[in-house]
Design a protein around this motif. Structure first.
Motif, short mmCIF file in Angstrom:
data_model
loop_
_atom_site.label_atom_id
_atom_site.label_comp_id
_atom_site.label_asym_id
_atom_site.label_seq_id
_atom_site.Cartn_x
_atom_site.Cartn_y
_atom_site.Cartn_z
N MET A 1 1.01 -1.29 -0.04
CA MET A 1 0.15 0.01 0.15
C MET A 1 1.00 1.28 0.10
O MET A 1 1.66 1.27 0.82
CB MET A 1 -0.86 -0.07 1.39
CG MET A 1 -2.43 0.07 0.93
SD MET A 1 -3.80 0.54 2.21
CE MET A 1 -3.16 -0.35 3.33
N ARG B 1 1.72 5.39 0.49
CA ARG B 1 1.26 6.50 1.38
C ARG B 1 0.40 7.37 0.70
O ARG B 1 0.62 7.71 -0.43
CB ARG B 1 2.46 7.19 2.03
CG ARG B 1 3.67 6.04 2.57
CD ARG B 1 4.72 6.86 2.74
NE ARG B 1 4.63 7.57 4.28
CZ ARG B 1 5.33 8.87 4.42
NH1 ARG B 1 5.81 9.55 3.54
NH2 ARG B 1 5.33 9.45 5.84
N PHE B 2 -0.78 7.68 1.53
CA PHE B 2 -1.61 8.78 0.86
C PHE B 2 -1.90 9.83 1.98
O PHE B 2 -1.82 9.34 2.98
CB PHE B 2 -2.70 7.97 0.14
CG PHE B 2 -3.25 6.88 1.06
CD1 PHE B 2 -4.12 7.31 1.96
CD2 PHE B 2 -3.07 5.60 0.65
CE1 PHE B 2 -4.87 6.37 2.47
CE2 PHE B 2 -3.87 4.68 1.29
CZ PHE B 2 -4.72 4.96 2.54
N GLU B 3 -2.43 10.97 1.37
CA GLU B 3 -3.06 11.77 2.29
C GLU B 3 -4.73 11.52 2.46
O GLU B 3 -5.42 10.90 1.70
CB GLU B 3 -2.90 13.11 1.80
CG GLU B 3 -1.74 13.71 1.79
CD GLU B 3 -1.42 15.12 0.78
OE1 GLU B 3 -0.38 15.67 1.15
OE2 GLU B 3 -2.39 15.23 0.26
N LEU C 1 -4.75 15.14 6.44
CA LEU C 1 -4.20 14.37 7.31
C LEU C 1 -3.00 13.49 6.25
O LEU C 1 -3.35 12.91 5.44
CB LEU C 1 -4.87 13.27 8.10
CG LEU C 1 -5.77 14.24 8.80
CD1 LEU C 1 -6.77 13.39 9.65
CD2 LEU C 1 -5.27 15.24 9.90
N GLY C 2 -1.84 13.32 6.91
CA GLY C 2 -0.91 12.47 6.32
C GLY C 2 0.00 13.07 5.38
O GLY C 2 0.01 14.43 5.21
N PRO C 3 0.74 12.33 4.29
CA PRO C 3 0.79 10.82 4.47
C PRO C 3 1.63 10.44 5.83
O PRO C 3 1.54 9.08 5.82
CB PRO C 3 1.32 10.76 3.09
CG PRO C 3 2.28 11.67 2.97
CD PRO C 3 1.52 13.00 3.41
N PRO D 1 -2.39 7.59 7.62
CA PRO D 1 -3.69 7.43 7.09
C PRO D 1 -3.83 5.95 6.50
O PRO D 1 -5.13 5.38 6.61
CB PRO D 1 -3.90 8.38 6.00
CG PRO D 1 -3.08 9.48 6.58
CD PRO D 1 -1.66 8.87 6.98
N ARG D 2 -2.58 5.41 5.87
CA ARG D 2 -2.92 4.23 5.00
C ARG D 2 -2.99 2.91 6.10
O ARG D 2 -3.39 1.69 5.78
CB ARG D 2 -1.57 3.92 4.28
CG ARG D 2 -0.55 3.75 4.89
CD ARG D 2 0.54 3.59 3.98
NE ARG D 2 1.94 3.73 4.51
CZ ARG D 2 3.03 3.15 3.85
NH1 ARG D 2 2.99 2.84 2.75
NH2 ARG D 2 4.18 3.42 4.43
#
Lengths: 814, 336, 76, 213
Positions: free
Chosen positions: B1, B3-5, D56-58, D78-79
């Motif tokens: 997976m 990384r994402f916001e 938010l994130g990453p 977030p993932r």
């Protein structure tokens, strides 16, 4: 486990087929043990056994704990989520590992660059597998050592999708996954072959090129050598430990009144352990500690000790709970060695668990088979000749034979087999719950079914004619009764959804592992522990050990603390081949008996009675001759001089010696199963409505757990019969259903109503006289379903899985 | 997976403003973590991300937007529900069970109980096909912008038997089979406002657009799903055949909605699921039923007609026979 | 497939079926038909010489990677 | 991984306030005790959430989860799935991950009382919702009747599917106190067990239903 590095071991080509004489003992005694089936033919058998052996156990009816439905001692930890599996282990500073695996079924590595992966933040170690991965590796934590260089000719040829190339260890699984992708590899792809039929043909891409046997002769190998190798074919195997060919098969066929010659095919099945293969490896200078999801803690320890050149005393393997193995979790595995190398490099513990896709690709499978079975019969039903030719592929591995049941299940004077292994560019097979027998029975029992029909006989009664196995006859009788068996002609049901009934039987050799030891410790506070490295893989080993100890001490199973799955304790057997119960429980009973004698000796001293006058029962120790002398178990242990008494025992040879040879299959682990199915002739769908499974496994220790295991065998058989199939894409070599979504296993609605018939059968073999059930429970199910399908629709299915496509094709509908 | 916001959209308008890509688009052109896509239940989205075939830059979560999970029914307007209504909500709705039997059957036979609790209807209609080549990061197929269809030349036992020319995947939504049979409509909301289109127009065959299964644009969100009212004469049923009865994808599913006048069939809508890249209306078969009293003989005729033009692949010829049976049984079950 | 007299130190098989017989005559259950094998040096079904691992193949002393079992180690 | 400025998206920079900066500015040390920017609802927010939406994130961000009746704050990207948050961050390893795709239901937890797959749920998504895991099923030292029945009827073998099975079956009894065999099969129709405990699971659940009456 056998350890070949101890001494030169000579393997018998064809094992002795005689029954061996009973072991000799320096001091021996004669004991009379129950023999036969209670309510049927129970008698006594006198055996000469070692003086150390405990007294004979009576039949289950006369016991308090053994043979009683006993709750699994660790169930509470499973239902509350407290049980810790390898997948749940988290050690301080632990890193997470991830493999980079071959995306090609056949390729050479042209270049390899791990520098980006090493530089990736959070990565602590990278290791590339060379043809021969080295045991000694430099520490690379902090990357202060120069990057290793890789000579391309040191890197292995890639022969299947999923073959490990390298791995990384990083601070999180996410980082490890990302870093593994950063390893840059250039491949030179080569032609490949995946199908059994194509791989055995001339001109197919070769999985293993010719061996260069003589270095001085290198220039001269080529066509000739390749021909000797027969391409991808290996074999044939013509025998097994049950013996080689016998009689004159051609003569037998000439004498036959009729001959049935049929072809069968079975698919590749993957194990689908819910917990994937993997370890947490913690390399420390003074001790290597490995948490492993394994069926054999002692075997993993031995493998790792040998691989890393460590004494066994410096390797500890722990398997407290494990989530299923089914034959595939033996040895340290490439993941176990890799995790240990990475841990050594990084100086931190490393967890390396396969993901679900890897589990399908590389963790083993049941090889497929193509069987040509020819059998000659006399008009009285007797089998006069059997000729079995089979091909099977375990991918890049070997071990696809299927011939043991045809060789031995029924009496037949003339037998011949040729079993070939065929290499393909696919992941290696592994032993899988009754390896060989499940495939073999699918063919054999359908031909027997056809023969019965040809002879105009009820298939159950027909087997009474040809099957010498006495207990199996009883199973057929009791099973048929429970099932309400009444033979009907095939295709009798008029509707489009047709009901059918069928039965099949199987067998599994009663194996034991004498390298099975346990320690029992009785503490002053009355608590009792049993310890062995044997592991509980879900079969209920912990509980039966508690039962055996409790029975001997007059306690209840829940009073016993079972500490197993840790090589700190005496070596137990690997849990495979249905050996566990038969191997470890006599050791445990004997150790308990020894410890008990020590305890009773101290009590006898205090009371001034003979040890033989004392009995332990219902939580009490009492004098048989003086009813006033009685105390609780706890009071008795409180009289001990020391804080604890402790004894260790190993599995002695079978009382009376071990049977081996042709008669072996007439041994105890037969199974008979009956199936009722519905076949929708308009859609091709099969539903298994009901299965009656009749089994024997010596002395049943815990009928409740036995039922569970039999249910499991049947359900796995339903999956094998109807759903499971590893599907490879022939253009890319990838398994397209390497998940639990498209690799189809039975779920709740596919579960038939299962009824178990357990035959309590004593053989006077050991101090517990117990045997396993794992394998036999799985063997006949698919064949019974196939016979029931034939009975429903009057068309036979010769190929697994029996999918709607195949049913419709058999019906000639599409 | 990857990384994402992540952002929780407070309203539809803001979600539309924030998004810049549909999922199909993100998989073909907006790769490398640059796409901003909306997320509903997330069950399909997470699956795609876990497989590494979708790498979004940002997920815009619709879960917090109020009002999208409402379901209502009235005699005059029929059934309406928002995109965040879950499959379980449909399964548990007394109105659905009473008035829309085919939809109810489709809902109870979809996925697993857990997934039904999570998966939303908006997401269900937007989900990507389950073709095992499409789902594999190792196969760059046409649907992902590649030039090869691995299914046409490979393992295609679960693939389509109609419209197989470009990409023989099947549409994964078994609920859509029922919704199309009821002549359902979707409301799409975009920057320009709302538009309502029939579900039969919503799904696009691979011949029209191989990389995307529907007409929603990169700034459109399904905001409502509507089924017309049913009446006394409406008879409907739905049958799904998976390899397993438990959790499984459909090998073939059929929804039938009949408008009956006594024994006579006035109007019929027959839809096949898992037969084509879209839920497939079988108009020719409908014509056979229309105006006739429904007997087994007529139904068999219709079933034959329904399979005309089928172009099965190397390994899925069985589906032709399967669909004939399923259609026959669904119609007979519908008329009781 | 014939079994050799002596096999490589690093040959492993799934011999969890156990010993058929104990005492002074151990019978290692290496059934060539159905058991799977691996090489302890590669932890896979292919040996360090890139050839398959099998009971019939890992006993020959002319195989490049063949290693004698250590007879002295245990002093037996 | 640190949520440092390098990882801030252009939007965050534009907004000029990262979540961390916000925390520092507000002078609070623990998240979850105050209502933060909208979209990051803490439990029972004192006021309606502000309109402004935070990206938010990453990188890691603080998320407060309500697990088994307790507020638990974790720093996650977030993932991160709910299954991972439970297993890796909260050491609640009773929840198992088997298929990692929602096909086997080993990871079943209850979200506001409904069984869901924690492997297919983002942890960040369940802020403000109640999560119940297998560890939270027993109350006051008393096992749930389904757990009792699983022990009584030998409904666990290797035990790896068991927590998911227990959550599915207990979930069924919570909404249907009189289940039929078919209801139990429906409720477990997404739960994979390779050992084959199904018959005992059915038996146990029906028996637990009887006892609960």
């Amino acid at each position: 486990m056998a350890n070949p590095n101890k001494k030169k071991v000579v393997l018998p080509v064809a094992p002795d087929t005689k029954t061996h004489a009973p072991a000799k003992h320096l001091y021996s005694k004669k004991v009379k043990l129950p023999y036969g089936v209670p309510g049927h033919d129970l008698t006594e058998m006198e055996r000469e056994v070692s003086i150390d052996e405990p007294p004979a156990l009576p039949i289950n009816e006369k016991l308090n704990v053994i043979g009683k439905r006993t709750k699994r001692v660790d169930a509470i930890y499973k239902v509350t989520g407290a049980a810790k599996y390898t997948a749940d282990i988290k050690l301080p500073g632990m890193l997470y590992g991830k493999f980079l695996r071959s995306p090609h079924p056949h390729a050479r590595i042209k270049s390899l660059d791990v520098s980006a992966a090493r530089r990736f933040p959070g990565v602590h170690a990278v290791h590339v597998l060379k043809m021969e991965p080295g045991g000694s590796v430099e520490r690379e934590s902090g990357h202060d050592v120069p990057a290793e260089t890789y000579n391309l000719d040191e890197l292995p040829l890639l022969r299947y999708v999923g073959q490990p190339i390298a791995a990384v260890a990083a601070e999180s699984q996410y980082i490890a996954n990302e870093a593994a992708k950063l390893i840059k590899v250039e491949y030179e792809t080569k032609p490949f072959v995946l199908e059994l039929d194509k791989a055995r043909k001339k001109g197919a891409p070769i999985v293993f090129e010719e061996v260069i046997k003589d270095e001085g002769n290198e220039g001269d190998v080529g066509v000739q050598a390749a021909e000797e190798q027969k391409g991808n074919l290996r074999g044939p195997t013509t025998g097994s430990f049950l013996g080689g060919p016998r009689g004159d098969v051609e003569k037998g066929f000439a004498e036959a009144d009729f001959i049935l010659e049929k072809e069968f095919r079975t698919q590749v099945q993957t194990h689908c352990c819910l917990e994937t293969h993997g370890v947490v490896s913690d390399w420390k200078p003074d001790m290597l500690t490995v948490y492993a999801s394994t069926q054999n803690t002692a075997g993993v320890r031995d493998d790792l000790a040998e691989f890393f050149g460590l004494p066994k005393s410096k390797v500890r393997v722990i398997t407290e709970y494990m989530g299923g193995g089914f034959g595939s979790k033996f040895g340290a595995g490439h993941y176990g060695v890799m995790a240990t190398i990475l841990s050594k490099k990084a100086g931190r513990p490393v967890k390396l668990m396969l993901d679900r896709e890897e589990e399908h690709l590389v963790a083993g499978n049941r090889p497929n088979s193509h069987q040509m079975l020819k059998m000659g019969f006399k008009n009285d039903g007797k089998i006069i000749a059997i000729d079995l030719t089979s091909y099977g592929t375990a991918g890049v591995g070997l071990g696809a034979g299927v011939g043991r049941v045809a060789q031995d299940q029924y009496e037949c004077p003339n037998f011949r087999t040729a079993q070939y292994d065929v290499f393909t560019h696919a992941g290696p097979g592994a032993a899988f719950r009754a390896p060989g027998n499940v495939q073999g029975v699918f063919a054999l029992e359908q031909v027997i079914d056809e023969a019965a029909e040809r002879l105009g006989m009820d298939p159950v009664k027909y087997r009474d004619v040809i099957d010498k196995h006495e207990v199996r006859k009883l199973m057929r009788m009791k099973g048929a009764e429970a099932f309400g068996w009444k033979y009907k002609k095939p295709g009798y049901d008029p509707g489009p959804i047709k009901r059918g009934f069928g039965m099949a039987q199987g067998q599994w050799t009663r194996f034991i592992n004498l390298n099975s030891s346990a320690t029992v410790r009785i503490n002053k506070d009355g608590s009792v522990e049993v310890m062995s490295s044997v592991q509980d893989i879900g079969t209920g080993t912990k509980t039966i050990l508690a039962q055996v100890v409790a029975e001997e001490l007059g306690l209840m199973a829940e009073d016993i603390t079972v500490k197993i799955g840790d090589t700190l304790y005496p070596d137990g057997p690997g849990s495979g081949g249905s050996v566990t119960a038969g191997s470890i429980t006599p050791a445990v009973r004997n150790a308990t008996y020894k410890a008990k004698m020590e305890l009773l000796g101290q009590v006898a001293g205090a009371w001034d009675v003979e040890i033989s006058d004392l009995e332990t029962k219902n939580g009490e120790v009492y004098s048989k001759s003086d009813s006033s002398k009685k105390m609780s178990f706890g009071e008795a242990t409180n009289k001990m001089r020391t804080n604890q008494v402790m004894a260790t025992a190993s599995r002695p040879d079978d009382y009376g010696g071990f049977e081996i040879g042709n008669g072996i299959g007439y041994g105890r682990l037969g199974s008979v199963q009956f199936a009722e199915v519905l076949v929708d002739t308009e859609t091709g769908f099969i539903k298994v409505e009901r299965v009656v499974a009749a089994h024997s496994c010596g002395r049943p220790l815990n009928p409740m757990q036995l039922e569970s295991q039999i249910n499991g065998g049947v359900i796995m058989g339903v999956g094998y019969a109807l759903y499971e199939d590893r599907i490879l894409d022939l253009n890319t070599g990838h398994m397209v259903n390497a998940n639990l979504d498209q690799y189809k296993l039975p779920y709740s609605k596919e579960i038939p109503k299962i009824e178990t018939v357990l035959i309590e059968h004593y053989g006077a073999f050991s101090s517990t006289d117990a045997s396993g059930i794992g394998e036999p429970a799985n063997i006949p199910t698919a064949a019974a379903i196939a016979n029931a399908v034939y009975n429903a629709i009057g068309a036979r299915l010769y190929e697994l899985p029996m999918s709607p496509q195949k049913v419709l094709a058999a019906l000639g509908v599409s | 997976m990857n990384r994402f916001e992540y952002i929780k959209a407070p309203s539809i308008a803001e979600a539309i403003d924030m998004m810049d890509s549909t999922v199909p688009e993100a998989m073909v052109t907006k790769t490398g973590g640059s796409a901003k896509v909306v997320k509903a239940g997330g069950t399909d989205l997470l699956d795609l991300i876990k497989e590494g075939i979708l790498e979004p830059g940002r997920l815009i979560d619709l879960k917090n937007i109020p009002g999208l999970d409402k379901l209502s029914y009235d005699k005059k307007n029929g059934l309406q529900f928002g995109p965040m209504v879950t499959i379980a909500d449909l399964e548990n709705s007394p109105e659905v069970k009473k008035h829309y039997r085919a939809l109810y059957e489709a809902a109870t036979h979809a996925a697993t109980p857990q997934i039904r609790n999570m998966a939303t209807m908006g997401g269900n209609l937007m989900q990507r096909p389950r073709c095992w080549y499409f789902r594999s990061s190792g196969h760059h197929c046409r649907k992902k912008g590649g030039t090869t269809c691995f299914a046409q030349i490979g393992q295609n036992q679960f693939h389509s038997i109609f419209l197989t020319n470009v990409c023989p995947c099947v549409h994964p939504s078994s609920l859509a089979t029922a919704l199309v049979a009821y002549d359902g409509k979707v409301e799409l909301t975009g920057p320009e406002g709302k538009r309502v289109i029939a579900l039969s127009e919503f799904f696009t065959p691979s011949e029209v657009n191989v990389t995307c299964e529907n007409v929603a644009t990169n700034q459109e969100i399904i905001t409502n799903i509507m089924l017309p009212p049913v009446n006394e004469g409406t008879r409907a049923f739905y049958i799904k055949q998976g390899q397993r009865e438990s959790y499984d994808w459909s090998m073939g599913d059929v929804a039938v909605v009949l408008q009956m006048d006594g024994k006579k069939c006035q109007d019929a809508r027959i839809v096949f699921g898992a037969a084509a890249p879209i839920p497939l209306r079988r108009e020719a078969a409908e014509e056979v039923l229309k105006g006739k009293a429904i007997t087994e003989k007529v139904v068999v005729q219709a079933a034959k007609k329904a399979l005309e033009g089928a172009t099965p692949l190397a390994h899925n010829g069985y589906k032709v026979h399967l669909f004939q049976t399923l259609l026959k049984r669904t119609v007979m079950e519908a008329i009781g | 497939m014939e079994s050799p007299d002596q096999y490589c130190r690093y040959l492993r098989g799934k011999n969890a079926y156990g010993l058929l017989e104990g005492g002074d005559k151990p019978f290692l259950n290496f059934d060539p038909a159905t058991t799977t094998y691996w090489c302890l040096r590669t932890m896979g079904p292919v040996g360090p010489d890139s050839q398959p691992v099998h009971l019939s193949a890992c006993g020959k002393e002319d195989r490049k990677c063949f290693t004698m079992p250590e007879t002295e180690k245990t002093g037996e | 991984m640190k949520n440092d400025s390098k990882e801030r998206s252009p939007e965050q920079k534009k907004q000029g306030v990262s979540r961390r900066a916000f925390l520092r500015g507000a002078g609070v040390t623990t998240a979850g005790t105050v209502a933060l920017a909208s979209g990051m609802l803490s439990f029972k927010p004192a006021e309606p959430a502000p309109a402004k939406t935070a990206i938010l994130g990453p990188g890691e961000t603080e998320v407060t989860l309500m697990v088994n009746g307790q507020q638990r704050t974790v720093r996650i990207e977030p993932r991160t799935t709910l299954a991972d948050a439970l297993r890796e961050h909260l050491n609640l390893t009773g929840t198992k991950v088997v298929c990692d795709r929602g096909s086997c239901s080993a990871c079943t937890v209850w979200l506001d009382g409904k069984p869901v797959n924690s492997c297919m749920t983002l942890a960040i998504d369940v802020e403000g919702h109640e999560v119940t895991t297998v560890e939270g099923l027993a109350k006051d030292g008393e096992l749930h009747p389904v757990q009792e029945a699983f022990i009584e009827h030998d409904a666990s073998m290797c035990g790896f599917c068991t927590p998911g099975m227990v959550m599915s079956c207990a979930g069924l009894l919570a909404r249907n106190p009189n289940p039929t065999l078919n209801d139990v099969k429906m409720a477990t129709s997404g739960n994979l067990c390779r050992c084959g405990t199904y018959p005992k699971v059915f038996e146990a659940t029906l028996s637990a239903a009887k006892k609960m009456k």
